[in-house]
Design a protein around this motif. Structure first.
Motif, PDB file in Angstrom:
ATOM      1  N   GLY A   1     -26.672  47.588 -11.382  1.00  6.22           N
ATOM      2  CA  GLY A   1     -27.658  46.643 -11.906  1.00  6.22           C
ATOM      3  C   GLY A   1     -27.294  45.200 -11.568  1.00  6.22           C
ATOM      4  O   GLY A   1     -26.120  44.858 -11.419  1.00  6.22           O
ATOM      5  N   LEU A   2     -28.326  44.346 -11.479  1.00  2.00           N
ATOM      6  CA  LEU A   2     -28.112  42.941 -11.114  1.00  2.00           C
ATOM      7  C   LEU A   2     -27.314  42.220 -12.196  1.00  2.00           C
ATOM      8  O   LEU A   2     -26.414  41.439 -11.886  1.00  2.00           O
ATOM      9  CB  LEU A   2     -29.476  42.261 -10.912  1.00  2.00           C
ATOM     10  N   ILE A   3     -27.632  42.520 -13.469  1.00 10.73           N
ATOM     11  CA  ILE A   3     -26.940  41.834 -14.561  1.00 10.73           C
ATOM     12  C   ILE A   3     -25.448  42.189 -14.529  1.00 10.73           C
ATOM     13  O   ILE A   3     -24.586  41.326 -14.669  1.00 10.73           O
ATOM     14  CB  ILE A   3     -27.579  42.193 -15.920  1.00 10.73           C
ATOM     15  N   PHE A   4     -25.140  43.459 -14.304  1.00 11.60           N
ATOM     16  CA  PHE A   4     -23.739  43.908 -14.245  1.00 11.60           C
ATOM     17  C   PHE A   4     -23.002  43.178 -13.128  1.00 11.60           C
ATOM     18  O   PHE A   4     -21.901  42.677 -13.316  1.00 11.60           O
ATOM     19  CB  PHE A   4     -23.698  45.419 -14.014  1.00 11.60           C
ATOM     20  N   LYS A   5     -23.635  43.107 -11.959  1.00  9.35           N
ATOM     21  CA  LYS A   5     -22.981  42.473 -10.799  1.00  9.35           C
ATOM     22  C   LYS A   5     -22.840  40.975 -10.995  1.00  9.35           C
ATOM     23  O   LYS A   5     -21.969  40.345 -10.385  1.00  9.35           O
ATOM     24  CB  LYS A   5     -23.804  42.736  -9.542  1.00  9.35           C
ATOM     25  N   SER A   6     -23.728  40.383 -11.802  1.00  5.11           N
ATOM     26  CA  SER A   6     -23.700  38.928 -11.976  1.00  5.11           C
ATOM     27  C   SER A   6     -22.765  38.482 -13.093  1.00  5.11           C
ATOM     28  O   SER A   6     -22.487  37.295 -13.212  1.00  5.11           O
ATOM     29  CB  SER A   6     -25.111  38.405 -12.280  1.00  5.11           C
ATOM     30  N   LEU A   7     -22.295  39.411 -13.927  1.00  9.24           N
ATOM     31  CA  LEU A   7     -21.461  39.030 -15.080  1.00  9.24           C
ATOM     32  C   LEU A   7     -20.217  38.224 -14.697  1.00  9.24           C
ATOM     33  O   LEU A   7     -19.841  37.308 -15.413  1.00  9.24           O
ATOM     34  CB  LEU A   7     -21.067  40.267 -15.889  1.00  9.24           C
ATOM     35  N   PRO A   8     -19.524  38.526 -13.587  1.00 11.85           N
ATOM     36  CA  PRO A   8     -18.337  37.728 -13.250  1.00 11.85           C
ATOM     37  C   PRO A   8     -18.631  36.237 -13.041  1.00 11.85           C
ATOM     38  O   PRO A   8     -17.694  35.450 -12.949  1.00 11.85           O
ATOM     39  CB  PRO A   8     -17.827  38.379 -11.958  1.00 11.85           C
ATOM     40  N   ILE A   9     -19.897  35.853 -13.024  1.00  8.50           N
ATOM     41  CA  ILE A   9     -20.218  34.426 -12.924  1.00  8.50           C
ATOM     42  C   ILE A   9     -19.679  33.672 -14.141  1.00  8.50           C
ATOM     43  O   ILE A   9     -19.423  32.455 -14.084  1.00  8.50           O
ATOM     44  CB  ILE A   9     -21.751  34.246 -12.812  1.00  8.50           C
ATOM     45  N   ILE A  10     -19.470  34.402 -15.240  1.00  9.61           N
ATOM     46  CA  ILE A  10     -18.930  33.785 -16.450  1.00  9.61           C
ATOM     47  C   ILE A  10     -17.518  33.263 -16.173  1.00  9.61           C
ATOM     48  O   ILE A  10     -17.075  32.270 -16.740  1.00  9.61           O
ATOM     49  CB  ILE A  10     -18.891  34.817 -17.604  1.00  9.61           C
ATOM     50  N   LEU A  11     -16.813  33.964 -15.276  1.00  7.11           N
ATOM     51  CA  LEU A  11     -15.399  33.674 -15.110  1.00  7.11           C
ATOM     52  C   LEU A  11     -15.136  32.360 -14.376  1.00  7.11           C
ATOM     53  O   LEU A  11     -14.226  31.639 -14.716  1.00  7.11           O
ATOM     54  CB  LEU A  11     -14.723  34.823 -14.353  1.00  7.11           C
ATOM     55  N   GLY A  12     -15.884  32.082 -13.337  1.00  8.10           N
ATOM     56  CA  GLY A  12     -15.625  30.879 -12.534  1.00  8.10           C
ATOM     57  C   GLY A  12     -16.538  29.733 -12.907  1.00  8.10           C
ATOM     58  O   GLY A  12     -16.158  28.802 -13.610  1.00  8.10           O
ATOM     59  N   PRO A  13     -17.795  29.800 -12.450  1.00  7.12           N
ATOM     60  CA  PRO A  13     -18.705  28.667 -12.647  1.00  7.12           C
ATOM     61  C   PRO A  13     -18.962  28.337 -14.114  1.00  7.12           C
ATOM     62  O   PRO A  13     -18.967  27.161 -14.495  1.00  7.12           O
ATOM     63  CB  PRO A  13     -19.989  29.132 -11.953  1.00  7.12           C
ATOM     64  N   PHE A  14     -19.186  29.348 -14.962  1.00  8.53           N
ATOM     65  CA  PHE A  14     -19.490  29.073 -16.364  1.00  8.53           C
ATOM     66  C   PHE A  14     -18.285  28.444 -17.050  1.00  8.53           C
ATOM     67  O   PHE A  14     -18.413  27.487 -17.819  1.00  8.53           O
ATOM     68  CB  PHE A  14     -19.907  30.358 -17.069  1.00  8.53           C
ATOM     69  N   ALA A  15     -17.102  28.985 -16.756  1.00  4.00           N
ATOM     70  CA  ALA A  15     -15.878  28.442 -17.363  1.00  4.00           C
ATOM     71  C   ALA A  15     -15.651  26.993 -16.926  1.00  4.00           C
ATOM     72  O   ALA A  15     -15.096  26.195 -17.688  1.00  4.00           O
ATOM     73  CB  ALA A  15     -14.673  29.309 -16.981  1.00  4.00           C
ATOM     74  N   SER A  16     -16.083  26.631 -15.714  1.00  2.00           N
ATOM     75  CA  SER A  16     -15.945  25.241 -15.263  1.00  2.00           C
ATOM     76  C   SER A  16     -16.744  24.309 -16.155  1.00  2.00           C
ATOM     77  O   SER A  16     -16.281  23.217 -16.514  1.00  2.00           O
ATOM     78  CB  SER A  16     -16.433  25.086 -13.827  1.00  2.00           C
ATOM     79  N   GLY A  17     -17.951  24.710 -16.501  1.00  2.00           N
ATOM     80  CA  GLY A  17     -18.771  23.895 -17.403  1.00  2.00           C
ATOM     81  C   GLY A  17     -18.112  23.747 -18.769  1.00  2.00           C
ATOM     82  O   GLY A  17     -18.135  22.654 -19.356  1.00  2.00           O
ATOM     83  N   LEU A  18     -17.516  24.830 -19.237  1.00  2.00           N
ATOM     84  CA  LEU A  18     -16.833  24.750 -20.536  1.00  2.00           C
ATOM     85  C   LEU A  18     -15.632  23.820 -20.467  1.00  2.00           C
ATOM     86  O   LEU A  18     -15.328  23.106 -21.437  1.00  2.00           O
ATOM     87  CB  LEU A  18     -16.386  26.146 -20.978  1.00  2.00           C
ATOM     88  N   ALA A  19     -14.945  23.804 -19.322  1.00  2.00           N
ATOM     89  CA  ALA A  19     -13.793  22.900 -19.163  1.00  2.00           C
ATOM     90  C   ALA A  19     -14.256  21.446 -19.208  1.00  2.00           C
ATOM     91  O   ALA A  19     -13.588  20.590 -19.807  1.00  2.00           O
ATOM     92  CB  ALA A  19     -13.076  23.186 -17.841  1.00  2.00           C
ATOM     93  N   VAL A  20     -15.408  21.171 -18.609  1.00  2.00           N
ATOM     94  CA  VAL A  20     -15.951  19.801 -18.650  1.00  2.00           C
ATOM     95  C   VAL A  20     -16.320  19.446 -20.087  1.00  2.00           C
ATOM     96  O   VAL A  20     -16.060  18.324 -20.548  1.00  2.00           O
ATOM     97  CB  VAL A  20     -17.168  19.665 -17.711  1.00  2.00           C
ATOM     98  N   ALA A  21     -16.906  20.407 -20.820  1.00  2.00           N
ATOM     99  CA  ALA A  21     -17.242  20.152 -22.226  1.00  2.00           C
ATOM    100  C   ALA A  21     -15.969  19.883 -23.029  1.00  2.00           C
ATOM    101  O   ALA A  21     -15.950  18.993 -23.897  1.00  2.00           O
ATOM    102  CB  ALA A  21     -17.997  21.344 -22.814  1.00  2.00           C
ATOM    103  N   ALA A  22     -14.895  20.646 -22.733  1.00  2.00           N
ATOM    104  CA  ALA A  22     -13.625  20.439 -23.433  1.00  2.00           C
ATOM    105  C   ALA A  22     -13.082  19.035 -23.133  1.00  2.00           C
ATOM    106  O   ALA A  22     -12.609  18.337 -24.035  1.00  2.00           O
ATOM    107  CB  ALA A  22     -12.601  21.501 -22.990  1.00  2.00           C
ATOM    108  N   TRP A  23     -13.176  18.620 -21.864  1.00  2.00           N
ATOM    109  CA  TRP A  23     -12.730  17.275 -21.492  1.00  2.00           C
ATOM    110  C   TRP A  23     -13.531  16.221 -22.258  1.00  2.00           C
ATOM    111  O   TRP A  23     -12.968  15.279 -22.826  1.00  2.00           O
ATOM    112  CB  TRP A  23     -12.900  17.075 -19.982  1.00  2.00           C
ATOM    113  N   GLY A  24     -14.833  16.389 -22.308  1.00  3.19           N
ATOM    114  CA  GLY A  24     -15.688  15.440 -23.013  1.00  3.19           C
ATOM    115  C   GLY A  24     -15.361  15.381 -24.503  1.00  3.19           C
ATOM    116  O   GLY A  24     -15.265  14.298 -25.092  1.00  3.19           O
TER     117      GLY A  24
END
Lengths: 188, 192
Positions: free
Chosen positions: B143-166
Motif C-alpha cells: 500500500g502507498l500509505i505503508f510505503k510512505s510511512l518512513p517519511i516520518i523519519l527524515g523529513p518530518f523529524a527535520s520539521g520537528l527539530a526546527v520547532a524544537a530550535w524555535g
C-alpha cells in the motif's frame, strides 16, 4: 511578583510602563502550535496526495535543472524524467533530493509568525533561494561522488541535509528580524 | 548594519565550526543513540495493540516485527535503506549546531544544548514509534500509505527539530517584535 498582581498594579497606575512579558507565553505557544499544525497539514497532504502530482513534477524539474547545471559545468548532463546522467555519475532524483521539504518548513514558519499577509507573501521570495541552494547541493554531491566517493554518504545525508535546514532557518530569521527593524530604527 | 543583523551574522559564523564538530561526533555516537531510541520505542510499543518492535540488523537496516495474536503469526518488515540511521537521526547534529551557535553566553548555550538533545531524543522516539506502529496498523506492504510511512523519519523529524530550535531559542531572537505585538494588544485592552 505574580501575573495577576502585575496586571492589578498596571490598572491602578495607568501611567506606569507596561510589562512586555505579559502575553509573551501565549504568543510563543500560539506560534509554535501554528507552525506544528501547518507543517503537519502540509506534510499530510503531500503524504496522501502529493506523490503522483507535486512530487513527480518537482522530481522531474529538479532533474532537468541539475542536468542543465552539470552540462554548463562541462559534465555532459542530461535528464530523462527523474534520472540524471552525466560524466560524473548517474542518479535518480527523489522527493528528498528536491527543495520541497525545506520549502514546507520555511512556509510553515512564515505562516506561523505574527505578520501581515503582504509581509508573508513577500517572504515567499525565500523559496527560489532554497531551490538555488538545493541545486548547488545536487551538483556538489555529483563532484563529491566522483572525487571523494567515501565521503558521499556523510556529505549527502548529514552535511547537506543539515545545511539545507540551516539555510531555511537563516532565511526565516532574516525575514522575521527585518519585520522588527522599523521598530529598531524608530527607537535608535 | 542593525543589531539584529549583526546577531544573525554571529549566529551564521558560529554555526559552521559548531556543525563541523557535531558532524564529526555524530557517526561516533550514532550506534549508542540508536540503541537508546530503540529501547525507548520498544518499551512504548509493548503497551500498544498490536504489539510491535523494531530492531537493527547487522547489515545496518531496520526490521519491524508485528506480533499478531489472533493470527498467531509474526509479520516482519525490513526498512531497506542502507543509511537509514544516518538519515533518520541527523537532526541531532543539526540541532546541536543550531543551539551551540545561538549568540548568548557559553553556559547558556550548553544549557540549551542539553535541553535540545533531551527534546530531540523524545521526538525521535515518537517519530520511530509512529512509523513502526503505523506499519503495524496498516499491515499492507504494497500500500502507498505503508510505503510512505518512513517519511516520518527524515523529513518530518527535520520539521520537528526546527520547532524544537524555535521553542528553545525564541526569546533570544524575538524580543523587539514581542514589544510591538504586545503594544498593539495593550492599546485595544486599556484605551479608556
Amino acid at each position: 511578583m505574580g501575573k495577576r498582581s502585575r496586571r492589578k498594579s498596571e490598572l491602578e497606575s495607568p501611567s506606569a510602563k507596561p510589562d512586555p512579558t505579559i502575553g509573551r507565553g501565549k504568543l510563543v505557544a500560539k506560534t509554535v502550535l501554528l507552525f506544528a499544525s501547518t507543517y503537519g497539514a502540509l506534510m499530510t497532504v503531500d503524504f496522501l496526495w502529493g506523490a503522483e502530482t507535486v512530487e513527480r513534477h518537482m522530481n522531474n524539474w529538479t532533474a532537468s535543472t541539475a542536468a542543465w547545471a552539470l552540462f554548463l559545468l562541462g559534465a555532459h548532463g542530461r535528464a530523462d524524467a527523474n534520472v540524471v546522467q552525466s560524466s560524473l555519475t548517474t542518479f535518480n532524483v527523489i522527493s528528498e533530493c528536491t527543495a520541497l521539504y525545506p520549502a514546507v518548513i520555511f512556509v510553515s514558519a512564515v505562516v506561523a509568525f505574527p505578520a501581515s499577509l503582504a509581509q508573508k507573501l513577500w517572504a515567499m521570495l525565500g523559496i527560489p533561494i532554497l531551490v538555488i541552494v538545493n541545486l548547488i547541493r545536487i551538483v556538489s554531491l555529483c563532484f563529491i561522488n566522483r572525487w571523494f566517493p567515501s565521503a558521499l554518504d556523510t556529505a549527502h545525508f548529514v552535511v547537506w541535509q543539515s545545511l539545507m535546514v540551516f539555510v531555511t532557518v537563516l532565511l526565516w530569521l532574516l525575514w522575521a528580524t527585518r519585520l522588527a527593524s522599523p521598530h529598531d530604527r524608530r527607537t535608535a | 548594519m542593525t543589531a539584529e543583523r549583526r546577531r544573525i551574522l554571529r549566529f551564521a559564523l558560529a554555526f559552521l565550526p559548531a556543525f563541523v564538530a557535531a558532524a564529526c561526533l555524530y557517526p561516533l555516537i550514532l550506534p549508542a543513540y540508536q540503541r537508546g531510541v530503540f529501547a525507548a520505542v520498544n518499551t512504548l510499543l509493548s503497551s500498544l495493540n498490536p504489539v510491535s518492535e523494531i530492531r537493527a540488523v547487522p547489515a545496518g537496516q531496520w526490521q519491524v516485527l508485528v506480533h499478531r495474536a489472533e493470527a498467531a503469526r509474526v509479520a516482519t518488515y525490513t526498512l531497506k535503506s542502507d543509511n537509514l540511521a544516518l538519515l533518520s537521526f541527523f537532526q541531532l547534529a543539526m540541532l546541536s549546531a543550531l543551539l551551540l551557535a545561538t549568540p548568548v553566553r557559553v553556559r547558556e548555550r550548553l544549557r540549551l544544548w542539553v535541553s535540545g538533545i533531551g527534546l530531540m531524543f523524545g521526538l525521535h522516539v515518537l517519530c520511530v514509534a509512529g512509523c513502526v506502529y503505523g506499519m503495524a496498523l496498516v499491515d499492507n506492504p504494497k500500500g502507498l500509505i505503508f510505503k510512505s510511512l518512513p517519511i516520518i523519519l527524515g523529513p518530518f523529524a527535520s520539521g520537528l527539530a526546527v520547532a524544537a530550535w524555535g521553542l528553545l531559542t525564541w526569546k533570544y531572537w524575538l524580543t523587539p517584535l514581542e514589544l510591538v505585538a504586545n503594544s498593539h494588544v495593550r492599546v485595544g485592552r486599556h484605551t479608556p
